[in-house]
Design a protein around this motif. Sequence first.
Motif, mmCIF file in Angstrom:
data_model
loop_
_atom_site.group_PDB
_atom_site.id
_atom_site.type_symbol
_atom_site.label_atom_id
_atom_site.label_comp_id
_atom_site.label_asym_id
_atom_site.label_seq_id
_atom_site.Cartn_x
_atom_site.Cartn_y
_atom_site.Cartn_z
ATOM 1 N N PHE A 109 -2.459 46.676 37.512
ATOM 2 C CA PHE A 109 -1.247 47.230 38.129
ATOM 3 C C PHE A 109 -1.120 48.725 37.829
ATOM 4 O O PHE A 109 -0.781 49.516 38.715
ATOM 5 C CB PHE A 109 -0.008 46.489 37.617
ATOM 6 N N CYS A 110 -1.392 49.094 36.581
ATOM 7 C CA CYS A 110 -1.278 50.505 36.189
ATOM 8 C C CYS A 110 -2.298 51.369 36.920
ATOM 9 O O CYS A 110 -1.990 52.494 37.334
ATOM 10 C CB CYS A 110 -1.438 50.647 34.673
ATOM 11 N N ARG A 111 -3.507 50.852 37.094
ATOM 12 C CA ARG A 111 -4.543 51.597 37.831
ATOM 13 C C ARG A 111 -4.154 51.804 39.286
ATOM 14 O O ARG A 111 -4.601 52.746 39.927
ATOM 15 C CB ARG A 111 -5.874 50.839 37.779
ATOM 16 N N LEU A 112 -3.337 50.905 39.807
ATOM 17 C CA LEU A 112 -2.890 50.997 41.205
ATOM 18 C C LEU A 112 -1.558 51.745 41.330
ATOM 19 O O LEU A 112 -0.903 51.680 42.366
ATOM 20 C CB LEU A 112 -2.747 49.585 41.795
ATOM 21 N N HIS A 113 -1.176 52.465 40.256
ATOM 22 C CA HIS A 113 0.080 53.229 40.236
ATOM 23 C C HIS A 113 1.294 52.315 40.397
ATOM 24 O O HIS A 113 2.299 52.693 40.988
ATOM 25 C CB HIS A 113 0.091 54.311 41.324
ATOM 26 N N LEU A 114 1.181 51.085 39.855
ATOM 27 C CA LEU A 114 2.292 50.135 39.911
ATOM 28 C C LEU A 114 2.722 49.799 38.479
ATOM 29 O O LEU A 114 2.753 48.630 38.074
ATOM 30 C CB LEU A 114 1.863 48.868 40.664
ATOM 31 N N VAL A 115 3.024 50.859 37.719
ATOM 32 C CA VAL A 115 3.317 50.679 36.301
ATOM 33 C C VAL A 115 4.567 49.819 36.086
ATOM 34 O O VAL A 115 4.659 49.085 35.087
ATOM 35 C CB VAL A 115 3.444 52.057 35.595
ATOM 36 N N ASN A 116 5.509 49.841 37.034
ATOM 37 C CA ASN A 116 6.709 48.996 36.899
ATOM 38 C C ASN A 116 6.347 47.515 36.918
ATOM 39 O O ASN A 116 6.937 46.707 36.191
ATOM 40 C CB ASN A 116 7.714 49.301 38.010
ATOM 41 N N SER A 120 6.746 44.508 34.108
ATOM 42 C CA SER A 120 7.274 43.161 34.386
ATOM 43 C C SER A 120 6.366 42.098 33.761
ATOM 44 O O SER A 120 6.838 41.050 33.331
ATOM 45 C CB SER A 120 7.417 42.932 35.900
ATOM 46 N N ILE A 121 5.061 42.376 33.702
ATOM 47 C CA ILE A 121 4.129 41.459 33.038
ATOM 48 C C ILE A 121 4.399 41.443 31.531
ATOM 49 O O ILE A 121 4.311 40.405 30.878
ATOM 50 C CB ILE A 121 2.661 41.852 33.317
ATOM 51 N N LEU A 122 4.742 42.624 30.972
ATOM 52 C CA LEU A 122 5.104 42.685 29.548
ATOM 53 C C LEU A 122 6.302 41.764 29.285
ATOM 54 O O LEU A 122 6.349 41.044 28.276
ATOM 55 C CB LEU A 122 5.432 44.119 29.130
ATOM 56 N N GLY A 123 7.260 41.762 30.203
ATOM 57 C CA GLY A 123 8.419 40.863 30.091
ATOM 58 C C GLY A 123 7.987 39.407 30.107
ATOM 59 O O GLY A 123 8.516 38.566 29.360
ATOM 60 N N LYS A 124 6.994 39.118 30.940
ATOM 61 C CA LYS A 124 6.489 37.751 31.041
ATOM 62 C C LYS A 124 5.789 37.343 29.745
ATOM 63 O O LYS A 124 5.928 36.204 29.289
ATOM 64 C CB LYS A 124 5.520 37.672 32.226
ATOM 65 N N ILE A 125 5.063 38.290 29.140
ATOM 66 C CA ILE A 125 4.378 38.030 27.867
ATOM 67 C C ILE A 125 5.392 37.619 26.808
ATOM 68 O O ILE A 125 5.204 36.635 26.082
ATOM 69 C CB ILE A 125 3.601 39.286 27.407
ATOM 70 N N ILE A 126 6.479 38.378 26.729
ATOM 71 C CA ILE A 126 7.521 38.098 25.737
ATOM 72 C C ILE A 126 8.192 36.751 26.043
ATOM 73 O O ILE A 126 8.460 35.946 25.147
ATOM 74 C CB ILE A 126 8.551 39.242 25.711
#
Length: 489
Positions: A109-116, A120-126
């Motif tokens: 996602f970050c490589r595709l300039h979709l850092v937001n 959201s994946i970080l939220g899913k991890i938590i």
Amino acid sequence: MGIIQSPSLLFTNYFHSSASTHNPKDAKSQRFLRSKFNSSSFRDVDDALAFFNHIILLRPLPSIVQFCRFLSALVGMKQYHTVISLSRTIESLGISHNIYSLSILINCFCRLHLVNFGFSILGKIIKFGLEPNTVTFTNLIKGLCIDGKINGAVDFFNDMVAGGYQPDVHTYTVIINALCKCGKTNVAIELLKGMVERGCEPNVVTYSAIVDALCKDKLVIEALDLFSQMRNKCISPNVVTYTCLIQGLCNLGKWNQASALLKEIAGQNISPNIITFNILIDNLCKEGLVSKAQEIMKIMIQQGVKPDVVTYSSLMDGFCLCNQMDEATKLFDHMVSSGIADVFSYNILINGYCKSKRIDEATKLFDEMIKSSLVPNSVTYNTLIKGLWEARRPGIALEVFKNMCSHGQQPNKVTFSIILDGLCKQGYLDEALTLFKAMEKSRLKPDCVSFTILIDGMCKAGRLNDAKELFFRHFEKGLQPNVYTYSTK
């Protein structure tokens, strides 16, 4: 994952690999498929997808660890959209993601300039009760840096440290490199010091990023000091480090030191690359030191590095600057016969001919360029138009200008300044005023250079009232006269 829609990449009916000759139900074929999938050594993305499409039909399915290895191979191919799509498929097969697969997804996602989406994946991890690791955070920091959100990256980095997570050398290098690229070299140096204090040793990539930034800021002494610190810590510089220093020294005209570094590279068993040699050759040529540049080119060939279009163009430019046009022409002919001459090469020689008052040869070369299906750019046209005005051929210069417009090459402010200058110097002041007024009505508004050219022309022709009027209009347009404008007045 339900986060982003991608075109379906599955079940492509492609299966031209060796796997296609096997029946997936056959035990031997299954062993082959599993072994190939686990190795993650695929020819290309189609080959990888073919194996994926077959492997998901087998039972038991591969583990998430094996799928992670497969997804990492696709990341290596820069197939970020594909990874996102396949991650959704893996989840639909009932295989639970782990921190590694989700970190891979964040990276894509970050490589595709979709850092937001990455956050959201970080939220899913938590939410899943998984523990983020350094790789997870580093990918998000990298995503913020890719999007130019350097302050956000620094804040997130500080939050990471405050949360008890230990950044590794890769984390530091990502953020230091981003700081250097946006001109915050001092902040990068402070971060480097903090990195060492926290017991994380910088590597050659970390140091090279700061060395490069210091050299670009013309702080070569500071760059050399850092270079010494790096070697004192037994961190061996690589070709990138040396190339940055050579560029920095060349920019300050320190050719002897730059050449000494080139020799040092050889002594360190490091192979200089084409970029290293081209930097040195180009800078030597720009200073008129063509013979030294030729010596470097000989060393380059001896070391098995083949000169490219940049090398030859730099050398040709050097010959033109030294008015050695016959040598420049020989080199250009060699480039044409080798099939590497480009628009840039033609521009250099056309400019050389114009400066040497060999305008007929410049015009002939321009015609040859068009016949060879190369499209002249604004630099080509501007160079030739200027040469024709200086050769007192206004009619042909204006014809070339018309040709430029009719072939879809938009004239720029430089083009109009050249024509204004030519008209004024050859006494066509009314025509120059007409052109100037046309510029005022167009999107290409006259700048300080245009005003100065016209004011100078009016003064020299004794039309002082016109010159004075133009001078005051200069202020009305919100432009600030420069020293040349005042000298002309």
